[in-house]
Design a protein around this motif. Structure first.
Motif: not given
Ligand code: HEC
Ligand code: HEC
Length: 166
Positions: A96-98, A126-128, A149-151
């Motif tokens: 999901s993050l590539g 936790k946010m999810v 929603v998921n990641c």
């Molecule tokens: C509602 C949207 C949303 C969801 C759902 C979400 N993310 Fe994110 N995530 C973000 C945002 C916005 C950032 C901040 C990006 C920035 O630095 O501006 C972020 C940043 C991150 C980062 C930091 C990346 C870096 O290298 O700086 C990680 C790791 C991450 N997310 C993991 C996850 C994972 C794992 C999940 C699922 C469990 C998840 N995210 C779900 C919006 C989301």
């Protein structure tokens, strides 16, 4: 009198033209800014498949035990079966993050919290949970019985979610 009349037409027309040029330029500037903020798929040489094969071998026969009995330093995925736990690492996190495993881990010490991205991931998890269980659950008239929603919904293969469609 004729001059005054044409001034009434020319000045507003000129202003309107100026305004539309300004609006058009402004739109372009925004687009450039957004695309520069996007971080696309991370180049990595870390071999996730090999790491997963090694870890699967290490936990052989214990796949259905709770992850917290098999791994050392857990705060969110404690109760997940140890085998499925590794699928989450690969599909939910890597894909999901590539990224590859080394975005969040020092692969010589999986239990270590030395990379901030690992704790960010716990907080994202936790946010999810909050979005799904508290916020989405309280929106009436959605199409799904259990909207979620998921990641991937946000990240779509990028470290930093995009603000615009590419
Ligand atoms: C509602 C949207 C949303 C969801 C759902 C979400 N993310 Fe994110 N995530 C973000 C945002 C916005 C950032 C901040 C990006 C920035 O630095 O501006 C972020 C940043 C991150 C980062 C930091 C990346 C870096 O290298 O700086 C990680 C790791 C991450 N997310 C993991 C996850 C994972 C794992 C999940 C699922 C469990 C998840 N995210 C779900 C919006 C989301
Ligand atoms: C986006 C971040 C992220 C990525 C990418 C990621 N992990 Fe994890 N990993 C975590 C987090 C967070 C935990 C701790 C989970 C908890 O607190 O319950 C963890 C825990 C682990 C553990 C348990 C270590 C212990 O003994 O406590 C192993 C093993 C592991 N990951 C392997 C992998 C492998 C293999 C990959 C690649 C296929 C991978 N991880 C990719 C975030 C990540």
């Amino acid at each position: 009198m004729k001059n005054l009349k044409s001034t009434f037409i020319i000045i507003p027309t000129f202003l309107l033209l100026l305004l539309s040029i300004f609006a058009f330029n402004n739109d372009n500037v925004n687009k450039v800014d957004f695309s520069e903020r996007i971080v696309v798929r991370q180049d990595t040489t870390f071999d996730a498949e090999a790491a997963l094969a090694e870890l699967r071998e290490k936990i052989k026969g214990r796949e259905n035990e709770p992850a917290e009995d098999v791994y050392e330093n857990l705060e969110i995925l404690n109760q997940m079966p140890a085998g499925r736990f590794l699928n989450i690492m690969n599909r939910a996190f890597n894909n999901s993050l590539g990224v590859s495993c080394d975005h969040c881990h020092n692969p010589d010490s999986w239990e270590s919290d030395e990379k901030p991205t690992k704790q960010i991931t716990r907080d994202m998890w936790k946010m999810v949970g909050t979005i799904n269980q508290e916020l989405l659950a309280n929106i009436d008239n959605l199409q799904s019985e259990r909207p979620a929603v998921n990641c991937t919904v946000c990240h779509r293969g990028e470290i930093k979610p995009s603000f615009s469609i590419k």
